[in-house]
Design a protein around this motif. Structure first.
Motif, PDB file in Angstrom:
ATOM      1  N   THR A 105      12.012 112.913 -47.165  1.00 33.55           N
ATOM      2  CA  THR A 105      11.091 113.094 -45.910  1.00 33.55           C
ATOM      3  C   THR A 105      12.210 113.305 -44.912  1.00 33.55           C
ATOM      4  O   THR A 105      12.794 112.132 -44.347  1.00 33.55           O
ATOM      5  N   GLY A 106      12.205 114.537 -44.053  1.00 31.57           N
ATOM      6  CA  GLY A 106      13.223 114.563 -42.967  1.00 31.57           C
ATOM      7  C   GLY A 106      12.811 113.852 -41.899  1.00 31.57           C
ATOM      8  O   GLY A 106      13.773 113.264 -41.258  1.00 31.57           O
ATOM      9  N   LEU A 107      11.747 113.544 -41.483  1.00 30.08           N
ATOM     10  CA  LEU A 107      11.249 112.754 -40.354  1.00 30.08           C
ATOM     11  C   LEU A 107      11.620 111.469 -40.558  1.00 30.08           C
ATOM     12  O   LEU A 107      12.042 110.835 -39.246  1.00 30.08           O
ATOM     13  N   TYR A 108      11.576 110.944 -41.576  1.00 31.57           N
ATOM     14  CA  TYR A 108      12.138 109.404 -41.784  1.00 31.57           C
ATOM     15  C   TYR A 108      13.790 109.329 -41.581  1.00 31.57           C
ATOM     16  O   TYR A 108      14.207 108.439 -40.910  1.00 31.57           O
ATOM     17  N   PHE A 109      14.442 110.373 -41.948  1.00 27.76           N
ATOM     18  CA  PHE A 109      15.820 110.416 -41.890  1.00 27.76           C
ATOM     19  C   PHE A 109      16.084 110.494 -40.362  1.00 27.76           C
ATOM     20  O   PHE A 109      16.865 110.207 -39.671  1.00 27.76           O
ATOM     21  N   LYS A 110      15.506 111.464 -39.745  1.00 23.31           N
ATOM     22  CA  LYS A 110      15.493 111.789 -38.275  1.00 23.31           C
ATOM     23  C   LYS A 110      15.228 110.551 -37.452  1.00 23.31           C
ATOM     24  O   LYS A 110      15.939 110.188 -36.548  1.00 23.31           O
ATOM     25  N   ALA A 111      14.205 109.720 -37.662  1.00 23.09           N
ATOM     26  CA  ALA A 111      13.867 108.475 -36.971  1.00 23.09           C
ATOM     27  C   ALA A 111      14.965 107.598 -37.287  1.00 23.09           C
ATOM     28  O   ALA A 111      15.313 106.810 -36.268  1.00 23.09           O
ATOM     29  N   LEU A 112      15.551 107.458 -38.469  1.00 21.59           N
ATOM     30  CA  LEU A 112      16.614 106.491 -38.875  1.00 21.59           C
ATOM     31  C   LEU A 112      17.986 106.890 -37.990  1.00 21.59           C
ATOM     32  O   LEU A 112      18.640 105.703 -37.399  1.00 21.59           O
ATOM     33  N   THR A 113      18.337 107.691 -37.853  1.00 27.24           N
ATOM     34  CA  THR A 113      19.454 108.386 -37.314  1.00 27.24           C
ATOM     35  C   THR A 113      19.537 109.030 -35.853  1.00 27.24           C
ATOM     36  O   THR A 113      20.406 108.829 -35.060  1.00 27.24           O
ATOM     37  N   ALA A 114      18.218 109.280 -35.283  1.00 29.11           N
ATOM     38  CA  ALA A 114      18.224 109.658 -33.843  1.00 29.11           C
ATOM     39  C   ALA A 114      16.995 109.044 -33.120  1.00 29.11           C
ATOM     40  O   ALA A 114      16.858 109.392 -32.082  1.00 29.11           O
ATOM     41  N   GLY A 115      16.419 108.060 -33.726  1.00 34.47           N
ATOM     42  CA  GLY A 115      15.079 107.520 -33.016  1.00 34.47           C
ATOM     43  C   GLY A 115      13.925 108.090 -33.292  1.00 34.47           C
ATOM     44  O   GLY A 115      13.758 109.254 -33.907  1.00 34.47           O
ATOM     45  N   LEU A 116      13.001 107.404 -32.615  1.00 32.53           N
ATOM     46  CA  LEU A 116      11.609 108.019 -32.724  1.00 32.53           C
ATOM     47  C   LEU A 116      10.655 107.830 -31.563  1.00 32.53           C
ATOM     48  O   LEU A 116      10.890 106.931 -30.943  1.00 32.53           O
TER      49      LEU A 116
END
Length: 312
Positions: A105-116
């Motif tokens: 799930t790309g959005l999970y990794f994006k949130a993990l490394t770039a914030g949400l």
């Protein structure tokens, strides 16, 4: 464990059926890690077989977190996952274990490394009202309404994307602001730059599609149809994420007598292939910090990751 684990993490991503879970398990065994789920469908308790969650034996060999901990009736969000991930990340560090995030799930990794982005909770009555209008009037009417109230969101969303159109309309109704305004006001990342190593497993397409087809057949043989039958019997909202997991809609149609089993399986395999294509595109454009590795090269990558994380 070395003290280096307190500041490091490993991220293993890739398309569905690429071998991510096996790689994460091997790394966790090598370094004393904890495997943390970053797949938006494997969080659901009701979807063990159809989402190919790690087996009970695999979960007994090393600690696994955030698998099957959410009921299918819950509209689980990336924000909720990040909150859960923060808790298990802190626990892993306290135990001196290497956190190994694995999923597609790309959005999970994006949130993990770039914030949400932080969107306020949507009142239940607003969500129910929007969904009732969606069912009554159709997605085109809802998109036209969104175009009047939030033109930017309407322009950026696919006309057939029921879930995202409904979500954007819920946000503007509940907050008076565009979903994209909220995207500029977010939480900081749990894993800032240089605190993790990230890999994207990238099989050849033909090989991947063959694995997808074989895995779907194996899931049916392992009881996926019975699992979906139990899920369908709950009478849940078809717009819930769990009800749209790959394979679920087609198998529910089979159970209703609308398709034969091979037609349902064909839909499930095709949906999974299309999703895999989107995963390649999304990670390439959204998460360039991930190192792309073919599965046949994963052993070397794993050895390097294990070696790095063993250094004090």
């Amino acid at each position: 464990m070395s003290e280096g684990h307190s500041s490091k993490a490993v991220l293993i991503a890739g398309p569905t059926a690429s071998g991510k879970s096996a790689l994460a398990l091997e790394l966790a065994l090598n370094v004393g890690g904890v495997v943390i789920n970053a797949d938006s469908m494997q969080v659901y308790r009701d979807l063990r077989i159809i989402t190919a969650r790690p087996t009970e034996d695999e979960q007994a060999r090393v600690p696994h977190r955030l698998y099957g901990h959410v009921d299918a009736a819950v509209n689980f969000s990336a924000g909720a996952w990040v909150a859960d991930a923060a808790t298990v990340l802190e626990q892993a560090r306290a135990e001196g274990r290497l956190p190994i995030f694995v999923g597609g799930t790309g959005l999970y990794f994006k949130a993990l490394t770039a914030g949400l982005s932080v969107v306020p909770p949507i009142p239940a009555e607003v969500r129910e009202n929007v969904r009732a209008r969606l069912e009554r009037n159709g997605v085109e009417a809802l998109h036209a309404e969104l175009a009047r109230r939030d033109p930017r969101a309407a322009e950026r969303l696919n006309l057939r994307d029921r879930a995202r159109i409904a979500r954007a309309l819920e946000v503007v109704e509940a907050t008076g602001r565009s979903l994209f305004d909220w995207h500029h006001e977010g939480q900081p990342p749990l894993l800032p730059k240089h605190s993790f190593r990230a890999v994207f497993l990238a099989p050849e397409r033909d090989e991947l599609y063959a694995r997808i087809d074989a895995r779907f057949a194996a899931m049916l043989g392992a009881g996926a149809l019975e699992e979906v039958e139990r899920l369908g019997a709950r009478g849940l909202d078809p717009l819930l994420p769990a009800m749209k997991a790959h394979g679920v809609p087609g198998l529910i149609r089979y159970l209703r007598g609308e398709l034969d089993l091979e037609e349902a399986a064909t839909i499930g395999r095709a949906d999974t292939r299309h999703y895999a294509k989107r995963q390649f595109t999304w990670f390439r454009h959204q998460l360039p910090e991930f190192e792309w590795v073919k599965p046949v090269e994963a052993g070397g990558w794993l050895a390097a990751a294990a070696g790095r994380d063993r250094r004090p």
